[in-house]
Scaffold this motif. Structure first.
Motif, PDB file in Angstrom:
ATOM      1  N   GLU A  43       0.826  -1.202   0.000  1.00 29.18           N
ATOM      2  CA  GLU A  43       0.000   0.000   0.000  1.00 29.18           C
ATOM      3  C   GLU A  43       0.865   1.259   0.000  1.00 29.18           C
ATOM      4  N   ASP A  44       1.911   1.262   0.819  1.00 23.89           N
ATOM      5  CA  ASP A  44       2.802   2.424   0.890  1.00 23.89           C
ATOM      6  C   ASP A  44       3.534   2.644  -0.431  1.00 23.89           C
ATOM      7  N   CYS A  45       3.982   1.551  -1.054  1.00 23.50           N
ATOM      8  CA  CYS A  45       4.678   1.659  -2.342  1.00 23.50           C
ATOM      9  C   CYS A  45       3.783   2.290  -3.402  1.00 23.50           C
ATOM     10  N   PHE A  46       2.580   1.763  -3.571  1.00 25.33           N
ATOM     11  CA  PHE A  46       1.688   2.247  -4.616  1.00 25.33           C
ATOM     12  C   PHE A  46       1.148   3.641  -4.301  1.00 25.33           C
ATOM     13  N   ARG A  47       0.895   3.905  -3.039  1.00 24.74           N
ATOM     14  CA  ARG A  47       0.455   5.248  -2.672  1.00 24.74           C
ATOM     15  C   ARG A  47       1.575   6.260  -2.956  1.00 24.74           C
ATOM     16  N   GLY A  48       2.814   5.864  -2.693  1.00 28.00           N
ATOM     17  CA  GLY A  48       3.940   6.746  -2.980  1.00 28.00           C
ATOM     18  C   GLY A  48       4.054   7.052  -4.462  1.00 28.00           C
ATOM     19  N   PHE A  49       3.811   6.044  -5.314  1.00 27.07           N
ATOM     20  CA  PHE A  49       3.875   6.267  -6.760  1.00 27.07           C
ATOM     21  C   PHE A  49       2.755   7.200  -7.213  1.00 27.07           C
ATOM     22  N   VAL A  50       1.550   6.949  -6.746  1.00 30.54           N
ATOM     23  CA  VAL A  50       0.412   7.781  -7.146  1.00 30.54           C
ATOM     24  C   VAL A  50       0.628   9.230  -6.716  1.00 30.54           C
ATOM     25  N   GLN A  51       1.112   9.434  -5.505  1.00 27.80           N
ATOM     26  CA  GLN A  51       1.317  10.794  -5.013  1.00 27.80           C
ATOM     27  C   GLN A  51       2.482  11.487  -5.711  1.00 27.80           C
ATOM     28  N   SER A  52       3.559  10.753  -5.985  1.00 24.88           N
ATOM     29  CA  SER A  52       4.752  11.354  -6.594  1.00 24.88           C
ATOM     30  C   SER A  52       4.609  11.560  -8.093  1.00 24.88           C
ATOM     31  N   HIS A  53       3.783  10.751  -8.733  1.00 23.04           N
ATOM     32  CA  HIS A  53       3.671  10.805 -10.184  1.00 23.04           C
ATOM     33  C   HIS A  53       2.267  11.169 -10.660  1.00 23.04           C
ATOM     34  N   VAL A  54       1.334  10.248 -10.503  1.00 25.01           N
ATOM     35  CA  VAL A  54       0.035  10.382 -11.167  1.00 25.01           C
ATOM     36  C   VAL A  54      -0.702  11.657 -10.766  1.00 25.01           C
ATOM     37  N   LEU A  55      -0.760  11.952  -9.474  1.00 26.34           N
ATOM     38  CA  LEU A  55      -1.533  13.109  -9.024  1.00 26.34           C
ATOM     39  C   LEU A  55      -0.877  14.444  -9.367  1.00 26.34           C
ATOM     40  N   LYS A  56       0.330  14.403  -9.894  1.00 24.18           N
ATOM     41  CA  LYS A  56       0.993  15.638 -10.328  1.00 24.18           C
ATOM     42  C   LYS A  56       0.481  16.113 -11.686  1.00 24.18           C
ATOM     43  N   TYR A  57      -0.225  15.245 -12.407  1.00 22.21           N
ATOM     44  CA  TYR A  57      -0.748  15.610 -13.722  1.00 22.21           C
ATOM     45  C   TYR A  57      -2.145  16.197 -13.571  1.00 22.21           C
ATOM     46  N   GLU A  58      -2.379  17.361 -14.172  1.00 22.70           N
ATOM     47  CA  GLU A  58      -3.703  17.974 -14.083  1.00 22.70           C
ATOM     48  C   GLU A  58      -4.759  17.139 -14.797  1.00 22.70           C
ATOM     49  N   GLN A  59      -4.333  16.278 -15.728  1.00 21.24           N
ATOM     50  CA  GLN A  59      -5.278  15.430 -16.463  1.00 21.24           C
ATOM     51  C   GLN A  59      -5.698  14.191 -15.659  1.00 21.24           C
ATOM     52  N   ALA A  60      -5.096  13.968 -14.498  1.00 17.94           N
ATOM     53  CA  ALA A  60      -5.365  12.741 -13.741  1.00 17.94           C
ATOM     54  C   ALA A  60      -6.838  12.594 -13.366  1.00 17.94           C
ATOM     55  N   ALA A  61      -7.529  13.687 -13.190  1.00 16.24           N
ATOM     56  CA  ALA A  61      -8.936  13.623 -12.784  1.00 16.24           C
ATOM     57  C   ALA A  61      -9.848  13.158 -13.906  1.00 16.24           C
ATOM     58  N   SER A  62      -9.394  13.269 -15.163  1.00 13.73           N
ATOM     59  CA  SER A  62     -10.283  12.956 -16.282  1.00 13.73           C
ATOM     60  C   SER A  62      -9.741  11.907 -17.244  1.00 13.73           C
ATOM     61  N   TRP A  63      -8.436  11.645 -17.245  1.00 13.37           N
ATOM     62  CA  TRP A  63      -7.866  10.666 -18.171  1.00 13.37           C
ATOM     63  C   TRP A  63      -7.659   9.326 -17.480  1.00 13.37           C
ATOM     64  N   PRO A  64      -7.825   8.218 -18.209  1.00 12.82           N
ATOM     65  CA  PRO A  64      -7.554   6.905 -17.602  1.00 12.82           C
ATOM     66  C   PRO A  64      -6.079   6.734 -17.291  1.00 12.82           C
ATOM     67  N   VAL A  65      -5.797   5.958 -16.266  1.00 11.28           N
ATOM     68  CA  VAL A  65      -4.419   5.698 -15.843  1.00 11.28           C
ATOM     69  C   VAL A  65      -4.081   4.251 -16.176  1.00 11.28           C
ATOM     70  N   HIS A  66      -3.157   4.068 -17.116  1.00  7.91           N
ATOM     71  CA  HIS A  66      -2.778   2.738 -17.599  1.00  7.91           C
ATOM     72  C   HIS A  66      -1.450   2.305 -16.983  1.00  7.91           C
ATOM     73  N   PHE A  67      -1.250   0.974 -16.929  1.00  4.26           N
ATOM     74  CA  PHE A  67      -0.019   0.446 -16.355  1.00  4.26           C
ATOM     75  C   PHE A  67       0.528  -0.690 -17.208  1.00  4.26           C
ATOM     76  N   VAL A  68       1.849  -0.734 -17.277  1.00  4.21           N
ATOM     77  CA  VAL A  68       2.580  -1.831 -17.903  1.00  4.21           C
ATOM     78  C   VAL A  68       3.646  -2.285 -16.916  1.00  4.21           C
ATOM     79  N   GLY A  69       3.844  -3.599 -16.823  1.00  2.00           N
ATOM     80  CA  GLY A  69       4.925  -4.112 -15.992  1.00  2.00           C
ATOM     81  C   GLY A  69       4.480  -5.238 -15.085  1.00  2.00           C
ATOM     82  N   SER A  70       5.431  -6.085 -14.721  1.00  2.00           N
ATOM     83  CA  SER A  70       5.119  -7.270 -13.918  1.00  2.00           C
ATOM     84  C   SER A  70       4.602  -6.914 -12.533  1.00  2.00           C
ATOM     85  N   VAL A  71       5.118  -5.846 -11.931  1.00  2.00           N
ATOM     86  CA  VAL A  71       4.653  -5.455 -10.595  1.00  2.00           C
ATOM     87  C   VAL A  71       3.194  -5.000 -10.652  1.00  2.00           C
ATOM     88  N   ALA A  72       2.863  -4.143 -11.611  1.00  3.13           N
ATOM     89  CA  ALA A  72       1.476  -3.695 -11.760  1.00  3.13           C
ATOM     90  C   ALA A  72       0.551  -4.876 -12.025  1.00  3.13           C
TER      91      ALA A  72
END
Length: 293
Positions: A223-252
């Motif tokens: 939970e801490d790892c993924f919350r850290g990613f969302v806060q450090s990356h995804v929520l920094k984009y103004e489009q995050a509220a309206s655009w889908p968030v996609h993921f690639v990778g074995s961890v995701a």
């Protein structure tokens, strides 16, 4: 008598710090797959990578192939580095039209296609960018395995090992983890500072977290790892509220249950979650080919 030109082929490669996978598509034939060791130009030698490519494409006629080659690689976001890798592949495949992009562009093309979205990578390392369906429009910088890589396998390994050596790991997890690092701190220092591929070494401990994902400590770590990613990356984009968030990778892919929970808590719209981008990248490039296949 002039021999007819060989039909064009499409080669798409995807490379991270752990592995490189190639897909070769010939007209009317089932796509072939080739695998080799991972490559990141920041941490691995060009000579070693070239030798692995030669082994993966061992048949002599590969030098005579013509068509299009697209290679997506972590560490190729900087123009100078991308150009160096492109020159190397052009030498190995002299008759191919070669294009090298960073792996994040591969993630965007694989998940977003021609539509806008936020493309993220959660594998050995992590990265993200805003993509308008054609190009990057915004990007939070990736700081690598020392300062960044939030939410990745590296992040999990880093948090897990810190807890172990700082005596914060629960007793019932200490013994099984110790078996994975019998050399203790000396082995840790050797692997991190004196061996090739320190990020791969750290990310390997994500497997331990996965085996014990229902343990309260590991559940909180995820939970801490993924919350850290969302806060450090995804929520920094103004489009995050309206655009889908996609993921690639074995961890995701393997931890998508925990990842989706964090996304829902942040009121984000989940998009595709792919373990590997190659199948979708082949579809993308077949639809955008210069020569039809």
């Amino acid at each position: 008598m002039t021999m007819p030109a060989s039909p064009p082929v499409l080669i798409v490669g995807d490379s991270g710090s752990t592995k490189t996978v190639w897909r070769i598509v010939s007209q009317g034939e089932t796509p072939e797959e080739r695998r080799q060791g991972g490559f990141n130009p920041n941490y691995f030698s060009f000579e070693g990578f070239a030798e692995e490519v030669r082994r993966a494409f061992s048949e002599p006629e590969w030098a005579e192939l013509r068509g299009e080659l697209y290679f997506y690689c972590s560490g190729c976001g900087v123009g100078e580095m991308r150009e160096a890798v492109e020159e190397l592949l052009q030498e190995l495949f002299p008759r191919m039209r070669v294009e090298v992009q960073h792996d994040l562009m591969g993630a965007a093309r694989a998940t977003c296609g021609d539509q806008p979205g936020i493309a993220c990578i959660l594998g050995t390392g992590s990265n993200s960018m805003c993509y308008d369906g054609v190009q990057e429009v915004d990007k939070v910088p990736s700081l690598g395995f020392i300062l960044g890589d939030e939410g990745s396998g590296v992040d999990m390994g880093r948090r897990l090992l810190r807890a172990y050596f700082y005596r914060e790991l629960p007793a019932d997890l200490r013994q099984p983890l110790q078996a994975l690092l019998p050399g203790g701190r000396e082995e840790l220092v050797e692997r991190l500072y004196h061996s090739e591929g320190p990020a791969t070494f750290l990310a390997a401990f994500a497997g331990f977290v996965g085996e014990h994902r229902r343990h309260p400590f590991c559940a909180q770590l995820l939970e801490d790892c993924f919350r850290g990613f969302v806060q450090s990356h995804v929520l920094k984009y103004e489009q995050a509220a309206s655009w889908p968030v996609h993921f690639v990778g074995s961890v995701a892919f393997h931890f998508q249950e925990e990842l989706l929970q964090v996304l829902r808590e942040a009121n984000l719209t989940p998009g595709k979650i792919l373990k590997e981008p190659l199948d979708e990248l082949v579809r993308y490039h077949r639809a955008h080919r210069v020569e039809s296949l």
